[in-house]
Design an enzyme around this catalytic site. Structure first.
Site, PDB file in Angstrom:
ATOM      1  N   PRO A   9     -34.694  -9.582 -47.091  1.00 30.83           N
ATOM      2  CA  PRO A   9     -35.146  -9.687 -48.483  1.00 30.83           C
ATOM      3  C   PRO A   9     -35.848 -10.992 -48.829  1.00 30.83           C
ATOM      4  O   PRO A   9     -35.435 -12.066 -48.391  1.00 30.83           O
ATOM      5  CB  PRO A   9     -33.852  -9.539 -49.291  1.00 30.83           C
ATOM      6  CG  PRO A   9     -32.738  -9.784 -48.330  1.00 30.83           C
ATOM      7  CD  PRO A   9     -33.245  -9.363 -46.985  1.00 30.83           C
ATOM      8  N   ASN A  10     -36.894 -10.842 -49.603  1.00 32.41           N
ATOM      9  CA  ASN A  10     -37.671 -11.962 -50.179  1.00 32.41           C
ATOM     10  C   ASN A  10     -38.560 -12.693 -49.182  1.00 32.41           C
ATOM     11  O   ASN A  10     -39.285 -13.605 -49.587  1.00 32.41           O
ATOM     12  CB  ASN A  10     -36.737 -12.969 -50.891  1.00 32.41           C
ATOM     13  CG  ASN A  10     -35.939 -12.310 -51.996  1.00 32.41           C
ATOM     14  OD1 ASN A  10     -36.522 -11.684 -52.877  1.00 32.41           O
ATOM     15  ND2 ASN A  10     -34.625 -12.402 -51.941  1.00 32.41           N
ATOM     16  N   ARG A  17     -42.212 -18.056 -53.221  1.00 28.92           N
ATOM     17  CA  ARG A  17     -40.813 -18.439 -53.433  1.00 28.92           C
ATOM     18  C   ARG A  17     -40.549 -19.870 -52.947  1.00 28.92           C
ATOM     19  O   ARG A  17     -40.906 -20.223 -51.829  1.00 28.92           O
ATOM     20  CB  ARG A  17     -39.849 -17.440 -52.755  1.00 28.92           C
ATOM     21  CG  ARG A  17     -39.774 -17.582 -51.248  1.00 28.92           C
ATOM     22  CD  ARG A  17     -38.858 -16.583 -50.576  1.00 28.92           C
ATOM     23  NE  ARG A  17     -37.457 -16.811 -50.831  1.00 28.92           N
ATOM     24  CZ  ARG A  17     -36.487 -16.527 -49.962  1.00 28.92           C
ATOM     25  NH1 ARG A  17     -36.776 -16.012 -48.781  1.00 28.92           N
ATOM     26  NH2 ARG A  17     -35.235 -16.738 -50.272  1.00 28.92           N
ATOM     27  N   TYR A  22     -39.437 -23.277 -48.368  1.00 31.05           N
ATOM     28  CA  TYR A  22     -39.993 -22.352 -47.369  1.00 31.05           C
ATOM     29  C   TYR A  22     -41.448 -22.626 -47.005  1.00 31.05           C
ATOM     30  O   TYR A  22     -41.991 -21.966 -46.118  1.00 31.05           O
ATOM     31  CB  TYR A  22     -39.825 -20.905 -47.861  1.00 31.05           C
ATOM     32  CG  TYR A  22     -38.381 -20.533 -48.055  1.00 31.05           C
ATOM     33  CD1 TYR A  22     -37.525 -20.397 -46.962  1.00 31.05           C
ATOM     34  CD2 TYR A  22     -37.852 -20.345 -49.331  1.00 31.05           C
ATOM     35  CE1 TYR A  22     -36.185 -20.080 -47.135  1.00 31.05           C
ATOM     36  CE2 TYR A  22     -36.511 -20.031 -49.516  1.00 31.05           C
ATOM     37  CZ  TYR A  22     -35.684 -19.898 -48.418  1.00 31.05           C
ATOM     38  OH  TYR A  22     -34.361 -19.593 -48.579  1.00 31.05           O
ATOM     39  N   ASN A  73     -34.901 -12.265 -38.912  1.00 29.00           N
ATOM     40  CA  ASN A  73     -34.526 -13.174 -39.999  1.00 29.00           C
ATOM     41  C   ASN A  73     -33.919 -12.290 -41.092  1.00 29.00           C
ATOM     42  O   ASN A  73     -34.643 -11.726 -41.906  1.00 29.00           O
ATOM     43  CB  ASN A  73     -35.740 -13.936 -40.527  1.00 29.00           C
ATOM     44  CG  ASN A  73     -35.344 -14.912 -41.629  1.00 29.00           C
ATOM     45  OD1 ASN A  73     -34.218 -14.898 -42.108  1.00 29.00           O
ATOM     46  ND2 ASN A  73     -36.278 -15.749 -42.046  1.00 29.00           N
ATOM     47  N   ALA A  76     -31.089 -13.477 -46.840  1.00 26.67           N
ATOM     48  CA  ALA A  76     -29.783 -13.637 -47.498  1.00 26.67           C
ATOM     49  C   ALA A  76     -28.693 -12.782 -46.845  1.00 26.67           C
ATOM     50  O   ALA A  76     -27.510 -13.149 -46.876  1.00 26.67           O
ATOM     51  CB  ALA A  76     -29.906 -13.293 -48.977  1.00 26.67           C
ATOM     52  N   GLU A  97     -32.246 -14.985 -33.604  1.00 25.09           N
ATOM     53  CA  GLU A  97     -32.205 -15.161 -35.061  1.00 25.09           C
ATOM     54  C   GLU A  97     -33.147 -16.306 -35.454  1.00 25.09           C
ATOM     55  O   GLU A  97     -33.166 -17.340 -34.783  1.00 25.09           O
ATOM     56  CB  GLU A  97     -30.759 -15.533 -35.431  1.00 25.09           C
ATOM     57  CG  GLU A  97     -30.511 -15.841 -36.876  1.00 25.09           C
ATOM     58  CD  GLU A  97     -29.069 -16.355 -37.097  1.00 25.09           C
ATOM     59  OE1 GLU A  97     -28.442 -16.865 -36.136  1.00 25.09           O
ATOM     60  OE2 GLU A  97     -28.598 -16.252 -38.218  1.00 25.09           O
ATOM     61  N   HIS A  99     -34.544 -18.688 -38.836  1.00 18.69           N
ATOM     62  CA  HIS A  99     -34.546 -19.090 -40.251  1.00 18.69           C
ATOM     63  C   HIS A  99     -35.653 -20.095 -40.454  1.00 18.69           C
ATOM     64  O   HIS A  99     -35.765 -21.065 -39.686  1.00 18.69           O
ATOM     65  CB  HIS A  99     -33.192 -19.675 -40.670  1.00 18.69           C
ATOM     66  CG  HIS A  99     -32.108 -18.662 -40.550  1.00 18.69           C
ATOM     67  ND1 HIS A  99     -32.008 -17.600 -41.409  1.00 18.69           N
ATOM     68  CD2 HIS A  99     -31.134 -18.515 -39.636  1.00 18.69           C
ATOM     69  CE1 HIS A  99     -30.998 -16.842 -41.032  1.00 18.69           C
ATOM     70  NE2 HIS A  99     -30.445 -17.361 -39.956  1.00 18.69           N
ATOM     71  N   ARG A 106     -28.366 -26.995 -45.954  1.00 21.12           N
ATOM     72  CA  ARG A 106     -28.380 -26.452 -47.319  1.00 21.12           C
ATOM     73  C   ARG A 106     -26.947 -26.161 -47.793  1.00 21.12           C
ATOM     74  O   ARG A 106     -26.012 -26.791 -47.337  1.00 21.12           O
ATOM     75  CB  ARG A 106     -29.293 -25.224 -47.354  1.00 21.12           C
ATOM     76  CG  ARG A 106     -30.751 -25.585 -46.973  1.00 21.12           C
ATOM     77  CD  ARG A 106     -31.661 -24.386 -46.991  1.00 21.12           C
ATOM     78  NE  ARG A 106     -31.775 -23.820 -48.348  1.00 21.12           N
ATOM     79  CZ  ARG A 106     -32.334 -22.637 -48.601  1.00 21.12           C
ATOM     80  NH1 ARG A 106     -32.825 -21.901 -47.608  1.00 21.12           N
ATOM     81  NH2 ARG A 106     -32.398 -22.194 -49.841  1.00 21.12           N
TER      82      ARG A 106
HETATM   83  C1  DQA Z   1     -33.622 -17.866 -44.773  1.00 19.13           C
HETATM   84  C2  DQA Z   1     -32.401 -18.684 -45.228  1.00 19.13           C
HETATM   85  C3  DQA Z   1     -31.470 -17.831 -46.054  1.00 19.13           C
HETATM   86  O1  DQA Z   1     -30.337 -18.590 -46.462  1.00 19.13           O
HETATM   87  C4  DQA Z   1     -32.175 -17.333 -47.301  1.00 19.13           C
HETATM   88  O2  DQA Z   1     -31.330 -16.484 -48.045  1.00 19.13           O
HETATM   89  C5  DQA Z   1     -33.468 -16.682 -47.016  1.00 19.13           C
HETATM   90  C6  DQA Z   1     -34.328 -17.223 -45.946  1.00 19.13           C
HETATM   91  C7  DQA Z   1     -34.648 -18.727 -44.031  1.00 19.13           C
HETATM   92  O3  DQA Z   1     -35.517 -18.145 -43.403  1.00 19.13           O
HETATM   93  O4  DQA Z   1     -34.597 -19.962 -44.099  1.00 19.13           O
HETATM   94  O5  DQA Z   1     -33.889 -15.769 -47.707  1.00 19.13           O
HETATM   95  O6  DQA Z   1     -33.179 -16.866 -43.878  1.00 19.13           O
END
Ligand code: DQA
Length: 142
Positions: A9-10, A17, A22, A73, A76, A97, A99, A106
């Site tokens: 998501p997102n 965002r 990011y 990735n 959340a 994985e 990020h 964080r």
């Molecule tokens: C994320 C880190 C997560 O905590 C966050 O909820 C994201 C993006 C990252 O790519 O840094 O949506 O996975």
């Protein structure tokens, strides 16, 4: 070799965002990076993004027997989803994985990763470049 890149998501909101966290690169920039990496490395890369946990689980299941590696990735859902962890375990495909941000620097809740319990490697805080690193890791190690 075929690699599936899954974003949660997102991630489709990259560039809009929280650019301080990011970066300013957009989701389209990420897709271009994946395409470029596929061409440079001579591998097939498929990508999937969803804002819905069940859709991510479905996509992992569909990958069974069809891809050699997964870059994921879960966004959340990293910090909450036992379902995504179980899906990765179920298909048993090597997975890395990614990020974009350095989750360890964080909030404490971002330092828990369910998917990471399955993945053979985690790359964090390298921005979009982390996806390329993950793809190369899979290419060289599977
Ligand atoms: C994320 C880190 C997560 O905590 C966050 O909820 C994201 C993006 C990252 O790519 O840094 O949506 O996975």
């Amino acid at each position: 070799m075929k690699i599936l890149v899954i974003n949660g998501p997102n991630i489709n909101m990259l560039g809009i965002r929280e650019p301080g966290i990011y970066g300013k690169n957009t989701f389209a920039d990420l897709l271009a990076l994946l395409e470029q990496t596929a061409q440079e490395e001579g591998i097939e890369i498929e990508q999937y993004q969803s804002n819905h946990e069940g859709c991510l689980v479905d996509r992992i299941q569909v990958a069974y027997g069809k891809v050699d590696g997964i870059v994921i990735n879960p966004a959340a859902y990293t910090h909450t989803s036992v379902a995504i962890l179980d899906a990765l375990k179920a298909v048993s495909i090597p997975a890395v994985e990614v990020h974009i941000s350095d989750v360890d620097a964080r909030e404490p809740f971002r330092q828990v990763s369910y998917a990471g319990l399955y993945c053979c490697k985690t790359i964090k805080g390298h921005g979009l470049e982390g996806y390329r690193e993950a793809i190369l890791y899979l290419k060289n190690n599977i």
